[in-house]
Design an enzyme around this catalytic site. Structure first.
Site, PDB file in Angstrom:
ATOM      1  N   GLU A  79     -11.373  19.099  -8.143  1.00  0.00           N
ATOM      2  CA  GLU A  79     -12.635  19.536  -8.738  1.00  0.00           C
ATOM      3  C   GLU A  79     -13.815  19.232  -7.823  1.00  0.00           C
ATOM      4  OE1 GLU A  79     -12.105  19.300 -13.473  1.00  0.00           O
ATOM      5  OE2 GLU A  79     -11.692  17.405 -12.445  1.00  0.00           O
ATOM      6  N   GLU A 112      -4.008  17.269 -15.126  1.00  0.00           N
ATOM      7  CA  GLU A 112      -4.551  16.513 -16.256  1.00  0.00           C
ATOM      8  C   GLU A 112      -3.780  16.714 -17.550  1.00  0.00           C
ATOM      9  OE1 GLU A 112      -8.159  16.732 -13.504  1.00  0.00           O
ATOM     10  OE2 GLU A 112      -6.349  17.896 -13.927  1.00  0.00           O
TER      11      GLU A 112
END
Length: 261
Positions: free
Chosen positions: A111, A131
């Site tokens: 990210e 995640e």
């Protein structure tokens, strides 16, 4: 600055190296420090381009520090100015950032790279958003930025199964700009940074402003918006000294001297 971040200024280029053995993972404290660095970069008129990389040759960043999580740091903890890793939520940064991805970029590390304007990666780099396998979601921009780059089928597989994407596949899909050897990574990132420095700073700022404000608009609507006078940087370019200097330097067959005004 802490031992986790090493800063080097090369003229108008700032190099930031994340150094947190063993995987350059980021806890809230480090994220706060990174946010301060990126905000200082934004506000320093002498700096034009930033390069963010990780120490070593294995990890760019493994993302959120799961050791900190095990010790009680919550997924929705305050990660400071700029959001996670200091960059993922700075939406008014008008200077370019290059992610020099030297290895694994997982979770928040991916990210962070996606929040940059350019990604140059080593051929051993790998990207993933695992995640969901940890009971959380990639909400520091991964689930928002990746769909703007990849087809839905690829995004779904990456965010729901944690599938890894290698450097060459990332290049084919346009996730990264360049793939080079590990030995050439930083030199290549610096070369790109210098190319950006050679462009007029006000023009770069205007381009970033236009991208972020019009990317979801139909073209005709975007034209009207740009010319409505609501933007800050675009009108500044049109009436700047640099807008005179560029054509003049071209006519005189010399390099332009940008003033940023």
């Amino acid at each position: 600055m802490s031992e986790s971040l090493h800063l080097t200024r090369n003229g108008s280029i700032l190099e930031i190296t994340l150094d947190r053995p063993k995987a350059n993972a980021i806890d809230a404290k480090t994220s706060f420090e990174m946010g301060e660095v990126f905000l200082n970069f934004r506000d320093d008129p002498q700096l034009r381009v930033a390069i963010i990389t990780g120490a070593g040759e294995k990890f760019f960043s493994a993302g959120w520090d799961l050791k900190a999580a095990a010790e009680g740091e919550a997924p929705d903890a305050d990660f400071g100015p700029g959001g996670f890793a200091g960059l993922t939520e700075i939406f008014n940064l008008d200077k370019p950032v290059i992610a020099a991805v030297n290895g694994y970029a997982f979770g928040g590390g991916f990210e962070l790279a996606l929040a940059a304007d350019f990604i140059v990666c080593a051929d051993n780099a790998s990207f993933a958003l695992p995640e969901a396998k940890l009971g959380i979601v990639p909400d520091s921009g991964g689930v928002l930025r990746l769909p703007k780059i990849l087809p839905p089928a690829i995004v779904n597989e990456m965010v729901m199964t944690g599938r890894r994407m290698g450097a060459e596949e990332a290049l084919r899909w346009g996730v990264v700009n360049r793939v080079v050897s590990q030995a050439e990574l930083m030199d290549n990132a610096r070369e790109l940074a210098q190319q950006l420095v050679n462009s007029a700073p006000l023009a770069i700022a205007a381009l970033k402003e236009i991208y972020r404000t019009t990317s979801e608009m139909p073209v005709e609507e975007a034209y009207r918006y740009i010319r409505s006078g609501v933007l800050k940087n675009y009108p500044s370019v049109l009436h700047s000294e640099d807008a005179i200097e560029g054509p003049l330097a071209f006519a005189e067959k010399r390099d332009p001297v940008w003033k940023g005004r």
